[in-house]
Write a protein that holds these residues in place. Structure first.
Motif, mmCIF file in Angstrom:
data_model
loop_
_atom_site.group_PDB
_atom_site.id
_atom_site.type_symbol
_atom_site.label_atom_id
_atom_site.label_comp_id
_atom_site.label_asym_id
_atom_site.label_seq_id
_atom_site.Cartn_x
_atom_site.Cartn_y
_atom_site.Cartn_z
ATOM 1 N N ALA A 102 30.163 120.008 -43.204
ATOM 2 C CA ALA A 102 30.928 119.432 -44.596
ATOM 3 C C ALA A 102 32.481 119.230 -43.820
ATOM 4 O O ALA A 102 32.758 118.339 -44.518
ATOM 5 C CB ALA A 102 31.043 120.920 -45.332
ATOM 6 N N SER A 103 32.933 119.878 -42.891
ATOM 7 C CA SER A 103 34.177 119.625 -42.220
ATOM 8 C C SER A 103 34.099 118.012 -41.821
ATOM 9 O O SER A 103 35.033 117.304 -41.898
ATOM 10 C CB SER A 103 34.092 120.426 -41.103
ATOM 11 N N ASN A 104 32.988 117.746 -41.370
ATOM 12 C CA ASN A 104 33.044 116.213 -40.882
ATOM 13 C C ASN A 104 33.123 115.198 -41.888
ATOM 14 O O ASN A 104 33.656 114.281 -41.855
ATOM 15 C CB ASN A 104 31.810 116.008 -39.932
ATOM 16 N N ASP A 105 32.269 115.889 -43.023
ATOM 17 C CA ASP A 105 32.492 114.825 -44.172
ATOM 18 C C ASP A 105 33.965 114.687 -44.826
ATOM 19 O O ASP A 105 34.183 113.634 -45.267
ATOM 20 C CB ASP A 105 31.274 115.083 -45.291
ATOM 21 N N LEU A 106 34.323 115.793 -44.777
ATOM 22 C CA LEU A 106 35.908 115.859 -45.538
ATOM 23 C C LEU A 106 36.559 115.126 -44.535
ATOM 24 O O LEU A 106 37.387 114.342 -44.893
ATOM 25 C CB LEU A 106 36.396 117.409 -45.475
ATOM 26 N N ARG A 107 36.441 115.271 -42.996
ATOM 27 C CA ARG A 107 37.339 114.333 -42.162
ATOM 28 C C ARG A 107 37.208 112.977 -42.405
ATOM 29 O O ARG A 107 38.060 112.151 -42.280
ATOM 30 C CB ARG A 107 36.978 114.693 -40.780
ATOM 31 N N ARG A 108 35.824 112.505 -42.640
ATOM 32 C CA ARG A 108 35.645 111.059 -42.734
ATOM 33 C C ARG A 108 36.247 110.523 -44.154
ATOM 34 O O ARG A 108 36.916 109.387 -44.286
ATOM 35 C CB ARG A 108 34.420 110.775 -42.889
ATOM 36 N N LEU A 109 36.390 111.480 -45.218
ATOM 37 C CA LEU A 109 36.984 111.121 -46.491
ATOM 38 C C LEU A 109 38.712 110.945 -46.340
ATOM 39 O O LEU A 109 39.180 109.991 -46.938
ATOM 40 C CB LEU A 109 36.614 111.960 -47.669
ATOM 41 N N TRP A 110 39.268 111.964 -45.499
ATOM 42 C CA TRP A 110 40.489 111.932 -45.091
ATOM 43 C C TRP A 110 40.804 110.762 -44.448
ATOM 44 O O TRP A 110 41.920 109.931 -44.795
ATOM 45 C CB TRP A 110 40.747 113.274 -44.165
ATOM 46 N N GLN A 111 39.948 110.238 -43.639
ATOM 47 C CA GLN A 111 40.336 109.208 -42.793
ATOM 48 C C GLN A 111 40.326 107.756 -43.713
ATOM 49 O O GLN A 111 41.129 106.723 -43.294
ATOM 50 C CB GLN A 111 39.250 108.886 -41.488
ATOM 51 N N ARG A 112 39.508 107.626 -44.562
ATOM 52 C CA ARG A 112 39.526 106.537 -45.440
ATOM 53 C C ARG A 112 40.719 106.645 -46.549
ATOM 54 O O ARG A 112 40.560 105.838 -47.366
ATOM 55 C CB ARG A 112 38.054 106.335 -45.996
ATOM 56 N N GLY A 113 41.357 107.893 -46.685
ATOM 57 C CA GLY A 113 42.517 107.658 -47.663
ATOM 58 C C GLY A 113 42.106 108.491 -48.826
ATOM 59 O O GLY A 113 43.005 108.394 -49.842
ATOM 60 N N TYR A 114 40.762 109.057 -49.184
ATOM 61 C CA TYR A 114 40.392 109.504 -50.332
ATOM 62 C C TYR A 114 41.082 111.103 -50.531
ATOM 63 O O TYR A 114 41.111 111.531 -51.507
ATOM 64 C CB TYR A 114 38.911 109.792 -50.562
ATOM 65 N N LEU A 115 41.185 111.796 -49.302
ATOM 66 C CA LEU A 115 41.810 113.125 -49.520
ATOM 67 C C LEU A 115 43.054 113.234 -48.703
ATOM 68 O O LEU A 115 43.446 112.445 -47.704
ATOM 69 C CB LEU A 115 40.896 114.227 -48.839
ATOM 70 N N LYS A 116 44.000 114.226 -49.032
ATOM 71 C CA LYS A 116 45.135 114.766 -48.386
ATOM 72 C C LYS A 116 44.777 116.227 -47.555
ATOM 73 O O LYS A 116 44.159 116.914 -48.178
ATOM 74 C CB LYS A 116 46.049 114.717 -49.342
ATOM 75 N N ARG A 117 45.538 116.266 -46.693
ATOM 76 C CA ARG A 117 45.379 117.482 -45.990
ATOM 77 C C ARG A 117 46.727 118.549 -46.200
ATOM 78 O O ARG A 117 47.925 117.996 -46.205
ATOM 79 C CB ARG A 117 45.181 117.388 -44.660
#
Length: 78
Positions: free
Chosen positions: A34-49
């Motif tokens: 789950a952490s890796n999936d969230l990281r991938r979404l963050w890298q693509r710009g879909y999520l903010k941290r």
């Protein structure tokens, strides 16, 4: 996991902020995945941290604040 499927499930989940542990429980996958999936979404710009402070006790007994990364959806760029 397919990123489109993950985005749809997160959108249906409801809360605006979530962490890897919440996503792992929601999807029934290990927290590391789950952490890796969230990281991938963050890298693509879909999520903010954002960093959220939580109060902890150290081994010596003093209180301190540690931070955990929490993800929130970012506004889509058109």
């Amino acid at each position: 996991m397919n990123m489109d499927t993950l985005l749809r499930k997160l959108a249906d989940y409801g809360p605006k902020a979530f962490d890897a542990e919440t996503v792992a429980h929601l999807l029934g996958i290990p927290k590391k995945h789950a952490s890796n999936d969230l990281r991938r979404l963050w890298q693509r710009g879909y999520l903010k941290r954002i960093r959220v402070k939580r109060k902890c006790k150290t081994s010596s007994g003093t209180e301190c604040y540690r931070a955990i990364n929490t993800s929130i959806p970012s506004p889509r760029k058109v």
